[in-house]
Motif scaffolding. Structure first.
Motif, PDB file in Angstrom:
ATOM      1  N   LEU A 150       0.826  -1.212   0.000  1.00 56.14           N
ATOM      2  CA  LEU A 150       0.000   0.000   0.000  1.00 56.14           C
ATOM      3  C   LEU A 150       0.857   1.258   0.000  1.00 56.14           C
ATOM      4  N   ILE A 151       1.919   1.247   0.791  1.00 58.65           N
ATOM      5  CA  ILE A 151       2.795   2.423   0.835  1.00 58.65           C
ATOM      6  C   ILE A 151       3.625   2.517  -0.439  1.00 58.65           C
ATOM      7  N   ALA A 152       4.098   1.379  -0.924  1.00 55.92           N
ATOM      8  CA  ALA A 152       4.928   1.380  -2.133  1.00 55.92           C
ATOM      9  C   ALA A 152       4.178   1.947  -3.336  1.00 55.92           C
ATOM     10  N   LEU A 153       2.868   1.732  -3.382  1.00 61.22           N
ATOM     11  CA  LEU A 153       2.059   2.183  -4.515  1.00 61.22           C
ATOM     12  C   LEU A 153       1.314   3.488  -4.243  1.00 61.22           C
ATOM     13  N   ALA A 154       1.474   4.057  -3.057  1.00 57.66           N
ATOM     14  CA  ALA A 154       0.751   5.281  -2.714  1.00 57.66           C
ATOM     15  C   ALA A 154       1.203   6.439  -3.607  1.00 57.66           C
ATOM     16  N   PRO A 155       0.274   7.299  -4.033  1.00 60.60           N
ATOM     17  CA  PRO A 155       0.627   8.435  -4.896  1.00 60.60           C
ATOM     18  C   PRO A 155       1.277   9.566  -4.098  1.00 60.60           C
ATOM     19  N   VAL A 156       2.560   9.400  -3.790  1.00 54.90           N
ATOM     20  CA  VAL A 156       3.327  10.400  -3.046  1.00 54.90           C
ATOM     21  C   VAL A 156       4.641  10.644  -3.783  1.00 54.90           C
ATOM     22  N   THR A 157       5.379  11.636  -3.345  1.00 55.83           N
ATOM     23  CA  THR A 157       6.682  11.903  -3.958  1.00 55.83           C
ATOM     24  C   THR A 157       7.655  10.785  -3.598  1.00 55.83           C
ATOM     25  N   PRO A 158       8.695  10.605  -4.398  1.00 49.88           N
ATOM     26  CA  PRO A 158       9.691   9.573  -4.064  1.00 49.88           C
ATOM     27  C   PRO A 158      10.284   9.751  -2.672  1.00 49.88           C
ATOM     28  N   ASP A 159      10.522  10.990  -2.257  1.00 50.74           N
ATOM     29  CA  ASP A 159      11.081  11.231  -0.928  1.00 50.74           C
ATOM     30  C   ASP A 159      10.110  10.795   0.157  1.00 50.74           C
ATOM     31  N   ALA A 160       8.836  11.154  -0.012  1.00 48.35           N
ATOM     32  CA  ALA A 160       7.839  10.770   0.992  1.00 48.35           C
ATOM     33  C   ALA A 160       7.682   9.255   1.039  1.00 48.35           C
ATOM     34  N   ARG A 161       7.717   8.592  -0.127  1.00 50.55           N
ATOM     35  CA  ARG A 161       7.588   7.133  -0.155  1.00 50.55           C
ATOM     36  C   ARG A 161       8.747   6.467   0.601  1.00 50.55           C
ATOM     37  N   GLU A 162       9.941   6.965   0.384  1.00 55.37           N
ATOM     38  CA  GLU A 162      11.095   6.405   1.081  1.00 55.37           C
ATOM     39  C   GLU A 162      10.962   6.590   2.589  1.00 55.37           C
ATOM     40  N   ARG A 163      10.522   7.758   3.009  1.00 51.55           N
ATOM     41  CA  ARG A 163      10.365   8.021   4.445  1.00 51.55           C
ATOM     42  C   ARG A 163       9.277   7.146   5.052  1.00 51.55           C
TER      43      ARG A 163
END
Length: 357
Positions: A150-163
Motif C-alpha cells: 500500500l505504501i509502495a504504490l501510494a501516490p506520493v513523492t519519491p522522498d515521501a515514499r522512502e520516508r
C-alpha cells in the motif's frame, strides 16, 4: 480507545474502512482461483480484519489533519492509514500463534478456524494444530506484505515514499525485537531484569501503534522534520504508557475493561512489567505463592491482586505510567506543533490515563 477513535475520525471512519476493505477484498479475490484451503483462508482473513477500533489509522488521519493536511487533496492518506491497520492485523495473527491462542474477542481467529477446518477433515489434534498455525502464519505474512505494498504504490513523492517505507521498516523491526524478547522472558524460572521487561514492553507496541502512525501523518502533511521528531518522542512515551496500562488492566481491570476474565494475566501467569517489579521486591515470596494459585479462580485472583498491591509493584507501575505520560505531554510544550495538533495529542494522553484501573 474506541471513543477517541470515533471522536477524531468522525466522517473519515467510512473512508478508512473503505480503504481497508478494498485491500482485503483484493487479496481475497486473488486467492479465490486457487480454491480449497487457500480460498477459504482469504475468506477467513476478510472476517478477521472486519471492524475493530481502527486506532492506528485514526492516528494517521487525525494528526495529518491537525497538522494542516487536506485529505481531499491527498489521495495517499487513506491507503497509508490502511497500511498501519493491516500491519496491526498481521501482528495479531502472528501473536496468536506465539501464544497458542485460537480465539480473539470471543470468536475463532484464523488459526482457530483452520483447526476446526482440519478436524472436519478427520485430522488428529496435532495435525489440526499444525494447519491452524500454518494458516495464521501465512495470513499474517500476506497482510504484512500488503501493508508494505500500500505504501509502495501510494501516490506520493519519491522522498515521501522512502520516508514512509522507512517508518514501516522500523516498526516491523522494533516490534519483532520486542516480541522475541517477550517470549524469551517467559521461559524458565530465571527472572528477567525489570529494565529488560520494560524495554520489551515498549518495543512490542510503542513504535508500530503510536510513533510510526503519527510520523506517517506528519510526512503526508509535509509538516517538517522538527514536527516529526516531536511526534516520534511523543509516540514512544505514550506507547509505553499505553502498554503499561494494559498490564494494569490485565491484572486489576474489570472483565468489561479487559475484554476477558478479570485478572486474566494473573491466571495465565504472564511475566509482565508488573510481575518483574514484584520480583524485585522483598515481598516476592508472598506474591509468588499467591500467583501460583491464581489460576484456580476468582478468590485466588483477589489474593494475588492484594499481594501485588502490598509488594508496591502496582504503585511502582502506576508511577512509571505517570512518568511516561508526563514525558509525552512535555513534548506538547512550545510551538513545534500547531495548536490543533497539541489539542489532539493532549486528548490522546488523557484517554490513555483514563484507562488506568
Amino acid at each position: 480507545m474506541t471513543p477517541l477513535s470515533s471522536t477524531f475520525l468522525g466522517e473519515r471512519r467510512a473512508e478508512v474502512d473503505d480503504a481497508i476493505d478494498l485491500t482485503i477484498d483484493r487479496i481475497a479475490e486473488r486467492m479465490k482461483p486457487f480454491g480449497g484451503a487457500f480460498a477459504d483462508l482469504g475468506a477467513a482473513m476478510r472476517r478477521t480484519a472486519a471492524g475493530g477500533k481502527r486506532f492506528r489509522p485514526t492516528l494517521v488521519v487525525a494528526v495529518f489533519e491537525a497538522l494542516g493536511g487536506d485529505a481531499d487533496q491527498t489521495p495517499a492518506l487513506f491507503p497509508v492509514a490502511a497500511s498501519f491497520e493491516l500491519l496491526h492485523a498481521a501482528f495479531l495473527m502472528h501473536d496468536d500463534i506465539l501464544d497458542h491462542d485460537t480465539e480473539r474477542r470471543g470468536v475463532p481467529n484464523v488459526s482457530g478456524e483452520f483447526r476446526a477446518y482440519a478436524e472436519r477433515m478427520g485430522t488428529d489434534a496435532a495435525g489440526a494444530a499444525l494447519l491452524g498455525e500454518a494458516a495464521g502464519l501465512l495470513a499474517g505474512d500476506l497482510l504484512l506484505h500488503e501493508s508494505q505494498r500500500l505504501i509502495a504504490l501510494a501516490p506520493v513523492t519519491p522522498d515521501a515514499r522512502e520516508r514512509l517505507l522507512d517508518l514501516l521498516d522500523e516498526a516491523v523491526l522494533v516490534s519483532a525485537a520486542g516480541e522475541l524478547a517477550d517470549v524469551a522472558h517467559s521461559l524458565g524460572d530465571e527472572a528477567p531484569e525489570a529494565a529488560a521487561v520494560l524495554a520489551a514492553t515498549h518495543d512490542k507496541t510503542a513504535v508500530y501503534s503510536f510513533a510510526a502512525p503519527l510520523r506517517a501523518g506528519a510526512v503526508l502533511a509535509d509538516a517538517g522534520e522538527e514536527a516529526e521528531r516531536a511526534l516520534a518522542t511523543y509516540g514512544s512515551r505514550l506507547g509505553l504508557a499505553f502498554q503499561l496500562v494494559d498490564d494494569l488492566i490485565g491484572a486489576f481491570g474489570s472483565a468489561a475493561q479487559a475484554g476477558k476474565a478479570e485478572g486474566a494475566d494473573l491466571r495465565e501467569a504472564k511475566k509482565t512489567a508488573l510481575i518483574a517489579l514484584a520480583r524485585a521486591s522483598a515481598a516476592w515470596p508472598d506474591v509468588r505463592a499467591a500467583l501460583a494459585d491464581a489460576h484456580t479462580g476468582p478468590i485466588a485472583v483477589r489474593r494475588a491482586q492484594t499481594a501485588l498491591g502490598a509488594s508496591g509493584a502496582r504503585a511502582q507501575l502506576e508511577s512509571l505510567v505517570a512518568t511516561s505520560l508526563a514525558d509525552a505531554r512535555a513534548v506538547l510544550d512550545g510551538d513545534v506543533l500547531p495548536p490543533a495538533a497539541r489539542t489532539l495529542l493532549a486528548a490522546l494522553a488523557d484517554a490513555v490515563e483514563a484507562r488506568i484501573p
